[in-house]
Design a protein around this motif. Sequence first.
Motif, PDB file in Angstrom:
ATOM      1  N   ALA A  56     190.319  20.772  20.189  1.00 56.48           N
ATOM      2  CA  ALA A  56     191.247  20.535  19.079  1.00 56.48           C
ATOM      3  C   ALA A  56     192.183  21.724  18.892  1.00 56.48           C
ATOM      4  O   ALA A  56     193.400  21.553  18.745  1.00 56.48           O
ATOM      5  CB  ALA A  56     190.465  20.258  17.792  1.00 56.48           C
ATOM      6  N   ARG A  57     191.647  22.924  18.912  1.00 56.05           N
ATOM      7  CA  ARG A  57     192.476  24.124  18.731  1.00 56.05           C
ATOM      8  C   ARG A  57     193.486  24.270  19.866  1.00 56.05           C
ATOM      9  O   ARG A  57     194.639  24.613  19.646  1.00 56.05           O
ATOM     10  CB  ARG A  57     191.597  25.368  18.664  1.00 56.05           C
ATOM     11  N   ARG A  58     193.031  24.024  21.088  1.00 53.86           N
ATOM     12  CA  ARG A  58     193.906  24.147  22.259  1.00 53.86           C
ATOM     13  C   ARG A  58     195.068  23.164  22.178  1.00 53.86           C
ATOM     14  O   ARG A  58     196.188  23.468  22.577  1.00 53.86           O
ATOM     15  CB  ARG A  58     193.076  23.910  23.515  1.00 53.86           C
ATOM     16  N   ASN A  59     194.805  21.984  21.626  1.00 56.93           N
ATOM     17  CA  ASN A  59     195.836  20.955  21.517  1.00 56.93           C
ATOM     18  C   ASN A  59     196.610  21.040  20.208  1.00 56.93           C
ATOM     19  O   ASN A  59     197.497  20.215  19.969  1.00 56.93           O
ATOM     20  CB  ASN A  59     195.210  19.567  21.670  1.00 56.93           C
ATOM     21  N   GLY A  60     196.245  21.995  19.341  1.00 56.00           N
ATOM     22  CA  GLY A  60     196.938  22.155  18.075  1.00 56.00           C
ATOM     23  C   GLY A  60     196.808  20.968  17.150  1.00 56.00           C
ATOM     24  O   GLY A  60     197.752  20.606  16.454  1.00 56.00           O
ATOM     25  N   GLU A  61     195.623  20.340  17.157  1.00 56.13           N
ATOM     26  CA  GLU A  61     195.407  19.170  16.315  1.00 56.13           C
ATOM     27  C   GLU A  61     194.125  19.333  15.515  1.00 56.13           C
ATOM     28  O   GLU A  61     193.255  20.119  15.877  1.00 56.13           O
ATOM     29  CB  GLU A  61     195.328  17.901  17.162  1.00 56.13           C
ATOM     30  N   PRO A  62     193.992  18.590  14.421  1.00 58.42           N
ATOM     31  CA  PRO A  62     192.744  18.658  13.662  1.00 58.42           C
ATOM     32  C   PRO A  62     191.584  18.069  14.468  1.00 58.42           C
ATOM     33  O   PRO A  62     191.785  17.192  15.314  1.00 58.42           O
ATOM     34  CB  PRO A  62     193.021  17.825  12.412  1.00 58.42           C
ATOM     35  N   LEU A  63     190.402  18.554  14.194  1.00 61.02           N
ATOM     36  CA  LEU A  63     189.219  18.105  14.928  1.00 61.02           C
ATOM     37  C   LEU A  63     189.019  16.600  14.823  1.00 61.02           C
ATOM     38  O   LEU A  63     188.669  15.949  15.807  1.00 61.02           O
ATOM     39  CB  LEU A  63     187.980  18.849  14.416  1.00 61.02           C
ATOM     40  N   TRP A  64     189.251  16.017  13.665  1.00 59.40           N
ATOM     41  CA  TRP A  64     189.045  14.571  13.516  1.00 59.40           C
ATOM     42  C   TRP A  64     189.922  13.782  14.482  1.00 59.40           C
ATOM     43  O   TRP A  64     189.514  12.751  14.996  1.00 59.40           O
ATOM     44  CB  TRP A  64     189.263  14.113  12.068  1.00 59.40           C
ATOM     45  N   ARG A  65     191.109  14.288  14.776  1.00 55.49           N
ATOM     46  CA  ARG A  65     191.990  13.590  15.717  1.00 55.49           C
ATOM     47  C   ARG A  65     191.476  13.751  17.146  1.00 55.49           C
ATOM     48  O   ARG A  65     191.503  12.807  17.942  1.00 55.49           O
ATOM     49  CB  ARG A  65     193.420  14.092  15.592  1.00 55.49           C
ATOM     50  N   ALA A  66     190.987  14.945  17.482  1.00 59.46           N
ATOM     51  CA  ALA A  66     190.436  15.175  18.822  1.00 59.46           C
ATOM     52  C   ALA A  66     189.226  14.278  19.079  1.00 59.46           C
ATOM     53  O   ALA A  66     188.979  13.867  20.213  1.00 59.46           O
ATOM     54  CB  ALA A  66     190.045  16.645  18.996  1.00 59.46           C
ATOM     55  N   LEU A  67     188.502  13.964  18.017  1.00 62.62           N
ATOM     56  CA  LEU A  67     187.315  13.109  18.148  1.00 62.62           C
ATOM     57  C   LEU A  67     187.638  11.621  18.191  1.00 62.62           C
ATOM     58  O   LEU A  67     186.745  10.795  18.255  1.00 62.62           O
ATOM     59  CB  LEU A  67     186.341  13.388  16.994  1.00 62.62           C
ATOM     60  N   GLY A  68     188.914  11.287  18.163  1.00 61.71           N
ATOM     61  CA  GLY A  68     189.294   9.880  18.295  1.00 61.71           C
ATOM     62  C   GLY A  68     190.179   9.358  17.189  1.00 61.71           C
ATOM     63  O   GLY A  68     190.617   8.217  17.238  1.00 61.71           O
ATOM     64  N   GLY A  69     190.426  10.154  16.170  1.00 53.96           N
ATOM     65  CA  GLY A  69     191.333   9.729  15.117  1.00 53.96           C
ATOM     66  C   GLY A  69     190.668   8.936  14.013  1.00 53.96           C
ATOM     67  O   GLY A  69     189.474   8.652  14.045  1.00 53.96           O
ATOM     68  N   ARG A  70     191.479   8.563  13.067  1.00 52.40           N
ATOM     69  CA  ARG A  70     191.001   7.844  11.893  1.00 52.40           C
ATOM     70  C   ARG A  70     190.562   6.427  12.271  1.00 52.40           C
ATOM     71  O   ARG A  70     191.251   5.720  12.986  1.00 52.40           O
ATOM     72  CB  ARG A  70     192.119   7.772  10.858  1.00 52.40           C
ATOM     73  N   CYS A  71     189.421   6.039  11.762  1.00 46.32           N
ATOM     74  CA  CYS A  71     188.952   4.673  11.985  1.00 46.32           C
ATOM     75  C   CYS A  71     188.651   3.975  10.664  1.00 46.32           C
ATOM     76  O   CYS A  71     188.362   2.792  10.653  1.00 46.32           O
ATOM     77  CB  CYS A  71     187.738   4.649  12.904  1.00 46.32           C
TER      78      CYS A  71
END
Length: 122
Positions: free
Chosen positions: A96-111
């Motif tokens: 997540a940090r490497r991609n500059g995104e929040p962890l929840w998004r790295a884990l697949g996003g909002r469901c």
Amino acid sequence: MSVIRTVRTLRLGAYPNLLWVVVEDDQGATGLGETFFGARAVEACIHETVAPKLIGMDADPEPVRMALVPYAGHQAAGAELRANSAIDIALWDLKARRNGEPLWRALGGRCRQAIRTYNTCA
């Protein structure tokens, strides 16, 4: 993709059952994982067994998870499982940090729009 350069552990005397794991890639990005209970045994497992396998591997959580399964039909339930779990958390955080995104998004996003919380703290 980045390559795992170091795996470090952190324990504080004030919290003897907590262990934090820091995974650093070849670009200097870090991910933080943690585990609870038997911190000394988990730390030994990480440094003696897990870290030597990880150094030089691609820092993608999925291939690492597969590499840490010892062999078919066996998945340890003690310090080994907690060590693998802490590494997994750290690698997802790193991704997540490497991609500059929040962890929840790295884990697949909002469901879901909302989710009830559950707290198991004593």
